[in-house]
Motif scaffolding. Structure first.
Motif, PDB file in Angstrom:
ATOM      1  N   LEU A   1     -51.711 -61.423 -14.890  1.00 22.04           N
ATOM      2  CA  LEU A   1     -52.348 -60.751 -13.761  1.00 22.04           C
ATOM      3  C   LEU A   1     -53.024 -61.732 -12.794  1.00 22.04           C
ATOM      4  CD1 LEU A   1     -54.024 -57.749 -15.633  1.00 22.04           C
ATOM      5  CD2 LEU A   1     -51.949 -57.689 -14.246  1.00 22.04           C
ATOM      6  N   GLU A   2     -52.937 -63.022 -13.110  1.00 19.88           N
ATOM      7  CA  GLU A   2     -53.491 -64.082 -12.259  1.00 19.88           C
ATOM      8  C   GLU A   2     -54.986 -63.856 -11.988  1.00 19.88           C
ATOM      9  OE1 GLU A   2     -50.836 -63.875  -8.903  1.00 19.88           O
ATOM     10  OE2 GLU A   2     -49.440 -65.281  -9.827  1.00 19.88           O
ATOM     11  N   VAL A   3     -55.708 -63.619 -13.069  1.00 19.34           N
ATOM     12  CA  VAL A   3     -57.141 -63.342 -12.977  1.00 19.34           C
ATOM     13  C   VAL A   3     -57.892 -64.477 -12.285  1.00 19.34           C
ATOM     14  CG1 VAL A   3     -59.254 -63.083 -14.353  1.00 19.34           C
ATOM     15  CG2 VAL A   3     -57.205 -61.770 -14.951  1.00 19.34           C
TER      16      VAL A   3
ATOM     17  N   ARG B   1     -57.515 -49.877 -10.243  1.00 20.09           N
ATOM     18  CA  ARG B   1     -56.653 -48.908 -10.928  1.00 20.09           C
ATOM     19  C   ARG B   1     -55.524 -49.658 -11.605  1.00 20.09           C
ATOM     20  NH1 ARG B   1     -52.146 -46.088  -9.669  1.00 20.09           N
ATOM     21  NH2 ARG B   1     -52.141 -46.818  -7.513  1.00 20.09           N
ATOM     22  N   LEU B   2     -55.243 -49.321 -12.861  1.00 18.55           N
ATOM     23  CA  LEU B   2     -54.212 -50.008 -13.617  1.00 18.55           C
ATOM     24  C   LEU B   2     -52.833 -49.434 -13.289  1.00 18.55           C
ATOM     25  CD1 LEU B   2     -55.874 -50.245 -17.148  1.00 18.55           C
ATOM     26  CD2 LEU B   2     -55.811 -51.978 -15.351  1.00 18.55           C
TER      27      LEU B   2
ATOM     28  N   VAL C   1     -48.994 -53.993 -15.429  1.00 15.13           N
ATOM     29  CA  VAL C   1     -48.255 -54.925 -14.587  1.00 15.13           C
ATOM     30  C   VAL C   1     -49.028 -55.320 -13.331  1.00 15.13           C
ATOM     31  CG1 VAL C   1     -46.016 -54.103 -15.407  1.00 15.13           C
ATOM     32  CG2 VAL C   1     -47.053 -53.037 -13.387  1.00 15.13           C
ATOM     33  N   ASN C   2     -50.112 -54.605 -13.035  1.00 22.20           N
ATOM     34  CA  ASN C   2     -50.848 -54.924 -11.813  1.00 22.20           C
ATOM     35  C   ASN C   2     -52.208 -54.241 -11.821  1.00 22.20           C
ATOM     36  OD1 ASN C   2     -51.128 -56.053  -9.155  1.00 22.20           O
ATOM     37  ND2 ASN C   2     -50.776 -54.010  -8.328  1.00 22.20           N
TER      38      ASN C   2
ATOM     39  N   PRO D   1     -59.773 -42.091 -18.983  1.00 21.71           N
ATOM     40  CA  PRO D   1     -60.763 -43.174 -19.011  1.00 21.71           C
ATOM     41  C   PRO D   1     -60.148 -44.565 -18.878  1.00 21.71           C
ATOM     42  CG  PRO D   1     -61.249 -41.562 -20.724  1.00 21.71           C
ATOM     43  CD  PRO D   1     -59.906 -41.194 -20.153  1.00 21.71           C
ATOM     44  N   TRP D   2     -58.916 -44.739 -19.393  1.00 16.27           N
ATOM     45  CA  TRP D   2     -58.275 -46.056 -19.374  1.00 16.27           C
ATOM     46  C   TRP D   2     -57.517 -46.334 -18.081  1.00 16.27           C
ATOM     47  CZ3 TRP D   2     -53.401 -44.655 -18.473  1.00 16.27           C
ATOM     48  CH2 TRP D   2     -52.927 -43.459 -19.024  1.00 16.27           C
ATOM     49  N   ALA D   3     -57.508 -45.401 -17.135  1.00 12.82           N
ATOM     50  CA  ALA D   3     -56.706 -45.566 -15.921  1.00 12.82           C
ATOM     51  C   ALA D   3     -57.318 -46.548 -14.921  1.00 12.82           C
ATOM     52  CB  ALA D   3     -56.503 -44.211 -15.245  1.00 12.82           C
ATOM     53  N   TYR D   4     -58.592 -46.852 -15.088  1.00 14.08           N
ATOM     54  CA  TYR D   4     -59.281 -47.777 -14.187  1.00 14.08           C
ATOM     55  C   TYR D   4     -60.031 -48.830 -14.993  1.00 14.08           C
ATOM     56  CZ  TYR D   4     -58.663 -44.538 -10.251  1.00 14.08           C
ATOM     57  OH  TYR D   4     -58.132 -43.744  -9.277  1.00 14.08           O
TER      58      TYR D   4
END
Length: 202
Positions: free
Chosen positions: A76-78, A98-99, A108-109, A157-160
Protein backbone atom coordinates in the motif's frame (compact mmCIF):
# COMPACT_ATOMS: atom_id res chain seq x y z
CA UNK A 1 -35.17 7.37 29.17
CA UNK A 2 -34.79 9.61 26.15
CA UNK A 3 -36.36 8.55 22.89
CA UNK A 4 -34.33 7.33 19.92
CA UNK A 5 -35.13 10.51 18.02
CA UNK A 6 -33.84 12.66 20.89
CA UNK A 7 -30.59 10.70 21.04
CA UNK A 8 -30.19 10.96 17.26
CA UNK A 9 -30.75 14.71 17.31
CA UNK A 10 -28.25 15.12 20.17
CA UNK A 11 -25.69 13.11 18.21
CA UNK A 12 -26.19 15.29 15.14
CA UNK A 13 -25.63 18.42 17.24
CA UNK A 14 -22.36 16.93 18.50
CA UNK A 15 -21.32 16.17 14.94
CA UNK A 16 -22.19 19.72 13.86
CA UNK A 17 -19.89 21.05 16.58
CA UNK A 18 -17.11 18.75 15.36
CA UNK A 19 -17.60 20.00 11.80
CA UNK A 20 -17.45 23.57 13.07
CA UNK A 21 -14.03 22.82 14.58
CA UNK A 22 -12.83 21.23 11.34
CA UNK A 23 -13.84 24.32 9.38
CA UNK A 24 -11.96 26.42 11.92
CA UNK A 25 -8.85 24.27 11.48
CA UNK A 26 -9.04 24.85 7.72
CA UNK A 27 -9.05 28.59 8.36
CA UNK A 28 -6.05 28.34 10.68
CA UNK A 29 -4.13 26.20 8.17
CA UNK A 30 -4.27 29.11 5.71
CA UNK A 31 -2.07 31.13 8.05
CA UNK A 32 1.58 30.84 7.10
CA UNK A 33 2.86 30.32 10.65
CA UNK A 34 0.26 27.67 11.50
CA UNK A 35 0.86 25.82 8.25
CA UNK A 36 4.62 25.82 8.89
CA UNK A 37 4.12 24.32 12.37
CA UNK A 38 1.95 21.52 10.97
CA UNK A 39 4.50 20.81 8.23
CA UNK A 40 7.37 20.68 10.74
CA UNK A 41 5.42 18.43 13.12
CA UNK A 42 4.62 15.94 10.36
CA UNK A 43 8.16 15.89 8.99
CA UNK A 44 9.69 15.40 12.43
CA UNK A 45 7.25 12.62 13.36
CA UNK A 46 7.91 10.60 10.19
CA UNK A 47 11.71 10.69 9.95
CA UNK A 48 12.84 7.27 8.72
CA UNK A 49 15.14 5.35 11.05
CA UNK A 50 16.48 1.89 11.78
CA UNK A 51 17.27 -0.83 9.26
CA UNK A 52 15.73 -0.83 6.81
CA UNK A 53 15.02 2.89 7.18
CA UNK A 54 11.27 3.27 7.69
CA UNK A 55 8.97 5.91 9.14
CA UNK A 56 6.25 3.34 9.98
CA UNK A 57 7.07 0.04 11.63
CA UNK A 58 4.90 -2.89 12.65
CA UNK A 59 5.61 -4.42 16.04
CA UNK A 60 4.03 -7.32 17.91
CA UNK A 61 4.59 -10.66 19.62
CA UNK A 62 3.25 -12.67 16.65
CA UNK A 63 6.06 -12.48 14.11
CA UNK A 64 3.98 -14.08 11.35
CA UNK A 65 1.31 -11.39 11.74
CA UNK A 66 4.00 -8.68 11.85
CA UNK A 67 5.49 -9.99 8.60
CA UNK A 68 2.12 -10.08 6.84
CA UNK A 69 1.15 -6.55 7.91
CA UNK A 70 4.61 -5.29 6.95
CA UNK A 71 4.11 -6.76 3.47
CA UNK A 72 0.67 -5.15 3.27
CA UNK A 73 2.10 -1.76 4.27
CA UNK A 74 4.78 -2.10 1.59
CA UNK A 75 2.14 -2.99 -1.01
CA UNK A 76 0.00 0.00 0.00
CA UNK A 77 3.11 2.23 -0.05
CA UNK A 78 2.49 3.46 3.48
CA UNK A 79 5.83 5.26 3.56
CA UNK A 80 4.69 7.54 0.74
CA UNK A 81 1.62 8.89 2.55
CA UNK A 82 2.71 8.65 6.20
CA UNK A 83 3.81 12.31 6.42
CA UNK A 84 0.57 13.55 4.84
CA UNK A 85 -1.50 11.39 7.21
CA UNK A 86 0.38 12.64 10.30
CA UNK A 87 -0.12 16.24 9.16
CA UNK A 88 -3.85 15.62 8.75
CA UNK A 89 -3.96 14.11 12.24
CA UNK A 90 -2.17 17.11 13.71
CA UNK A 91 -4.57 19.46 11.95
CA UNK A 92 -7.87 17.62 12.40
CA UNK A 93 -7.29 14.93 15.02
CA UNK A 94 -8.65 12.26 12.68
CA UNK A 95 -8.12 10.80 9.23
CA UNK A 96 -10.20 8.16 7.45
CA UNK A 97 -9.57 5.71 4.64
CA UNK A 98 -12.09 3.38 3.03
CA UNK A 99 -10.66 -0.06 2.28
CA UNK A 100 -10.88 -1.33 -1.29
CA UNK A 101 -11.11 -5.11 -0.94
CA UNK A 102 -10.94 -7.58 -3.85
CA UNK A 103 -11.90 -11.23 -3.45
CA UNK A 104 -8.86 -13.49 -3.42
CA UNK A 105 -6.49 -10.53 -3.13
CA UNK A 106 -7.57 -8.79 0.06
CA UNK A 107 -6.93 -5.08 0.59
CA UNK A 108 -5.69 -3.48 -2.63
CA UNK A 109 -6.04 0.22 -1.87
CA UNK A 110 -6.88 2.89 0.70
CA UNK A 111 -9.39 5.44 -0.55
CA UNK A 112 -8.94 8.54 1.62
CA UNK A 113 -11.94 10.36 3.04
CA UNK A 114 -12.07 13.76 4.70
CA UNK A 115 -13.12 13.77 8.37
CA UNK A 116 -15.68 16.34 7.22
CA UNK A 117 -17.74 13.59 5.56
CA UNK A 118 -17.24 10.52 7.79
CA UNK A 119 -19.09 9.76 11.02
CA UNK A 120 -17.90 7.08 13.45
CA UNK A 121 -20.69 5.12 15.13
CA UNK A 122 -20.29 3.32 18.45
CA UNK A 123 -22.81 1.65 20.72
CA UNK A 124 -23.46 2.66 24.34
CA UNK A 125 -20.64 0.32 25.47
CA UNK A 126 -18.02 1.91 23.22
CA UNK A 127 -17.99 -0.90 20.65
CA UNK A 128 -17.50 0.18 17.04
CA UNK A 129 -20.65 -0.32 14.96
CA UNK A 130 -19.34 1.09 11.68
CA UNK A 131 -19.01 4.32 9.72
CA UNK A 132 -21.33 6.55 7.74
CA UNK A 133 -20.55 9.04 4.99
CA UNK A 134 -22.35 12.28 4.33
CA UNK A 135 -23.75 12.13 0.79
CA UNK A 136 -23.98 15.89 0.26
CA UNK A 137 -21.02 17.85 -1.10
CA UNK A 138 -19.28 20.53 0.92
CA UNK A 139 -20.68 23.24 -1.34
CA UNK A 140 -19.91 26.92 -1.60
CA UNK A 141 -18.01 28.40 1.31
CA UNK A 142 -17.57 25.04 3.02
CA UNK A 143 -20.99 25.11 4.70
CA UNK A 144 -21.45 21.40 5.26
CA UNK A 145 -24.42 20.47 7.46
CA UNK A 146 -25.25 17.03 8.79
CA UNK A 147 -28.68 18.14 9.94
CA UNK A 148 -29.68 19.10 6.41
CA UNK A 149 -27.64 16.48 4.57
CA UNK A 150 -28.28 12.86 3.68
CA UNK A 151 -26.25 10.21 5.50
CA UNK A 152 -25.28 6.89 3.91
CA UNK A 153 -26.12 3.52 5.44
CA UNK A 154 -23.92 2.20 8.23
CA UNK A 155 -20.86 0.36 6.92
CA UNK A 156 -19.23 -2.73 8.39
CA UNK A 157 -16.72 -1.89 11.15
CA UNK A 158 -13.82 -3.20 9.02
CA UNK A 159 -14.76 -1.16 5.92
CA UNK A 160 -12.78 1.89 7.04
CA UNK A 161 -9.50 2.64 8.78
CA UNK A 162 -9.83 5.38 11.39
CA UNK A 163 -6.54 7.09 12.25
CA UNK A 164 -6.82 9.06 15.50
CA UNK A 165 -4.50 11.36 17.37
CA UNK A 166 -4.54 10.59 21.10
CA UNK A 167 -7.59 11.96 22.87
CA UNK A 168 -6.91 14.82 25.27
CA UNK A 169 -9.15 16.41 27.86
CA UNK A 170 -10.58 19.37 26.01
CA UNK A 171 -10.54 22.39 28.31
CA UNK A 172 -10.99 25.41 26.08
CA UNK A 173 -10.58 29.11 26.95
CA UNK A 174 -13.35 30.73 28.96
CA UNK A 175 -16.31 31.58 26.78
CA UNK A 176 -15.69 28.82 24.25
CA UNK A 177 -17.12 25.36 24.79
CA UNK A 178 -17.28 22.33 22.56
CA UNK A 179 -18.26 18.72 23.13
CA UNK A 180 -16.30 16.30 20.96
CA UNK A 181 -16.93 12.68 21.99
CA UNK A 182 -14.20 10.22 22.96
CA UNK A 183 -14.50 8.25 19.74
CA UNK A 184 -12.68 11.02 17.85
CA UNK A 185 -9.07 12.20 18.18
CA UNK A 186 -7.80 15.59 19.32
CA UNK A 187 -6.21 18.02 16.87
CA UNK A 188 -2.94 19.74 17.65
CA UNK A 189 -4.80 22.99 16.88
CA UNK A 190 -7.74 22.55 19.25
CA UNK A 191 -6.39 25.03 21.82
CA UNK A 192 -6.46 27.72 19.13
CA UNK A 193 -10.27 27.68 19.02
CA UNK A 194 -11.02 31.13 20.38
CA UNK A 195 -8.17 32.96 18.58
CA UNK A 196 -9.27 31.20 15.44
CA UNK A 197 -12.80 32.52 15.84
CA UNK A 198 -11.39 36.04 15.93
CA UNK A 199 -9.72 35.45 12.59
CA UNK A 200 -13.12 35.18 10.96
CA UNK A 201 -13.75 38.83 11.79
CA UNK A 202 -10.43 40.26 10.61
Amino acid sequence: DRSESELYYERMIIEEERLSLLRLYDELDRLEDVSAVLDAHAEEATIASGYPELAVRVEGSNQAAVDEVTKLFAYLEVEDWATTCVRDLAKNGDDFARLDVVGGKGIVNLDWRSPMVVIRQEDSHGNLKGFQELKTSQGTGGTLSLLSGEVAELSKPWAYVHFRRRKLKMILPKGYEVHVPNWYGTALLWRAGKPGRRLEHL
